[in-house]
Design a protein around this motif. Structure first.
Motif, PDB file in Angstrom:
ATOM      1  N   GLU A 116       0.773  -1.548   0.303  1.00 29.13           N
ATOM      2  CA  GLU A 116       0.330   0.026   0.753  1.00 29.13           C
ATOM      3  C   GLU A 116       0.862   0.795   0.103  1.00 29.13           C
ATOM      4  O   GLU A 116       0.412   2.462  -0.528  1.00 29.13           O
ATOM      5  N   ASN A 117       2.191   1.180   0.736  1.00 21.27           N
ATOM      6  CA  ASN A 117       2.931   2.639   0.449  1.00 21.27           C
ATOM      7  C   ASN A 117       3.781   2.840   0.488  1.00 21.27           C
ATOM      8  O   ASN A 117       4.870   3.606   0.983  1.00 21.27           O
ATOM      9  N   GLY A 118       4.341   1.443  -0.022  1.00 19.71           N
ATOM     10  CA  GLY A 118       5.913   1.227  -0.729  1.00 19.71           C
ATOM     11  C   GLY A 118       7.294   1.271   0.374  1.00 19.71           C
ATOM     12  O   GLY A 118       8.290   1.742  -0.088  1.00 19.71           O
ATOM     13  N   VAL A 119       6.605   1.202   1.934  1.00 19.58           N
ATOM     14  CA  VAL A 119       7.895   0.933   2.778  1.00 19.58           C
ATOM     15  C   VAL A 119       9.211   0.131   2.604  1.00 19.58           C
ATOM     16  O   VAL A 119       8.102  -0.766   1.886  1.00 19.58           O
ATOM     17  N   SER A 120      10.770   0.344   3.252  1.00 14.73           N
ATOM     18  CA  SER A 120      11.011  -0.815   2.724  1.00 14.73           C
ATOM     19  C   SER A 120      10.440  -2.263   3.378  1.00 14.73           C
ATOM     20  O   SER A 120      10.305  -2.361   4.540  1.00 14.73           O
ATOM     21  N   SER A 121      10.692  -3.235   2.758  1.00 15.87           N
ATOM     22  CA  SER A 121      10.326  -4.553   3.540  1.00 15.87           C
ATOM     23  C   SER A 121      11.970  -4.379   4.427  1.00 15.87           C
ATOM     24  O   SER A 121      12.605  -4.798   4.727  1.00 15.87           O
ATOM     25  N   VAL A 122      11.343  -5.562   5.588  1.00  7.98           N
ATOM     26  CA  VAL A 122      12.308  -6.163   7.077  1.00  7.98           C
ATOM     27  C   VAL A 122      12.963  -7.397   6.553  1.00  7.98           C
ATOM     28  O   VAL A 122      14.052  -7.687   6.646  1.00  7.98           O
TER      29      VAL A 122
END
Length: 357
Positions: A320-326
């Motif tokens: 949804e927000n394009g955050v970086s994955s852990v």
């Protein structure tokens, strides 16, 4: 996160997917349903709905119906992945098949139009399979995350940040041990090798290893996908990382009681922690000081959602927000490089070799 509801399915209905009972409950006074399996998680989280499940084994599908039929009467069951993908408009698919079956299912799902895939560990059992999964997902703009659950533990992040902040000076070495009846390489060792890569924050470049006795034929993965305990080896291995850190990994199922822990040492101190613990021990300072080195207990600043629920929540956030994955697949690939390298080194007399590219 918005109020969008993600349509989800699960492929593979073993224990990690559906659990041993309808509810797994913590003891009083904190009694509540534990979200530590795929079905429990999707059923318990907001903004995600389990619309379908799939397994080629009729008995597994029947067990899902027995455990979850009353609570999830609208969830449709399938024996064929292709049929499920054709009938259901899915956003997210959790893949919990046997370890060596991840690749074929992931590639098929990636071409179906889904937005994200959450695959069980290990990512794959060969680099060829891992690369086919990554390529298919990247070609179709599908987020591929891996259930390396320790990456979602607050303590592991706190330890990593302390090291980054210089709490132990320049890092030189690390040692990790994994003992007990489940201390096998691909099935469970992948969790702890992944933690080592995450905390050391570098890529592996060289490895050497000696496998448990009785596994000399393991020039490649020869297990049964994690179904049989003891069907794959532990290993004593060395890993050299690109930042110069030298690490040791020791696991065995033979005559050993359950224990997992890691120490990272640097020019000014050590950090020690248990893989499933909630605090770490930081020893730092000068041993020649009259007071000796200082010892501190490190705890996370806050406790947040962990494990499989954290993985699915993060997957929705990435979509949804394009955050970086852990825990992205390209990070999980490092564990496959190391484990495959261990097999190759053992075949070459345990000599130090370059990690397979």
């Amino acid at each position: 996160m918005s109020e969008q509801t993600y349509r989800a399915a699960i492929v593979g209905l073993g224990g990690i997917a559906i659990g041993r009972s309808r509810q797994e409950v913590t003891p009083p006074p904190f009694a509540r349903e534990v979200l530590n399996r795929h079905v429990h998680t999707i059923h318990g989280l907001p903004n995600i709905e389990l619309v379908a499940v799939c397994d080629i084994a009729p008995a597994a599908v029947d067990r899902f119906k027995d455990l979850w039929g009353k609570d999830l009467p609208e969830t449709r069951t399938y024996a064929d992945v292709g049929e499920m993908l054709s009938n259901e408009k899915l956003d997210i698919v959790g893949i919990a098949t046997a370890d060596h079956a991840h690749a074929a299912v992931t590639v098929e799902v990636a071409h179906s139009g889904v937005k994200g895939i959450f695959v069980e560990k290990p990512l794959a059992t060969s680099l060829e399979d891992a690369d086919s999964m990554i390529a298919a997902c990247e070609a179709n703009n599908v987020v591929l995350n891996v259930d390396h659950t320790r990456r979602y533990r607050p303590l592991v992040h706190t330890v990593r940040q302390a090291i980054r902040d210089g709490a132990i000076g320049e890092v030189g070495a690390a040692a990790l041990h994994h003992f007990g009846t489940a201390a096998t390489l691909f099935r469970n060792g992948t969790h702890f090798i992944d933690v080592m890569c995450f905390v050391i924050d570098s890529a592996p470049v060289k490895v050497s290893a000696l496998l448990d006795e009785g596994f000399d034929d393991w020039d490649r993965y020869r297990g049964d996908g994690g179904r049989t305990r003891g069907a794959e080896p532990g290993a004593i291995g060395t890993i050299i990382f690109s930042n110069g850190v030298r690490a040791s990994y020791t696991s065995t199922i033979h005559n050993s009681f359950y224990s997992t822990g890691m120490m990272v040492t640097g020019s000014e101190g050590n950090i020690e922690f248990e893989m499933n613990g909630d605090s770490a021990r930081l020893t730092s300072g000068h041993v020649t000081s009259p007071l000796g080195p200082s010892v501190q207990t490190i705890v996370p600043n806050q406790y947040q959602i962990i494990g499989i629920p954290a993985g699915y929540r993060e997957l929705m956030d990435v979509i949804e927000n394009g955050v970086s994955s852990v825990s992205p697949a390209r990070e999980a690939r490092k564990t496959i490089q190391i484990m495959t390298g261990f097999l190759q080194s053992h075949q070459q007399g345990s000599r130090l070799i370059d990690v397979p590219a």
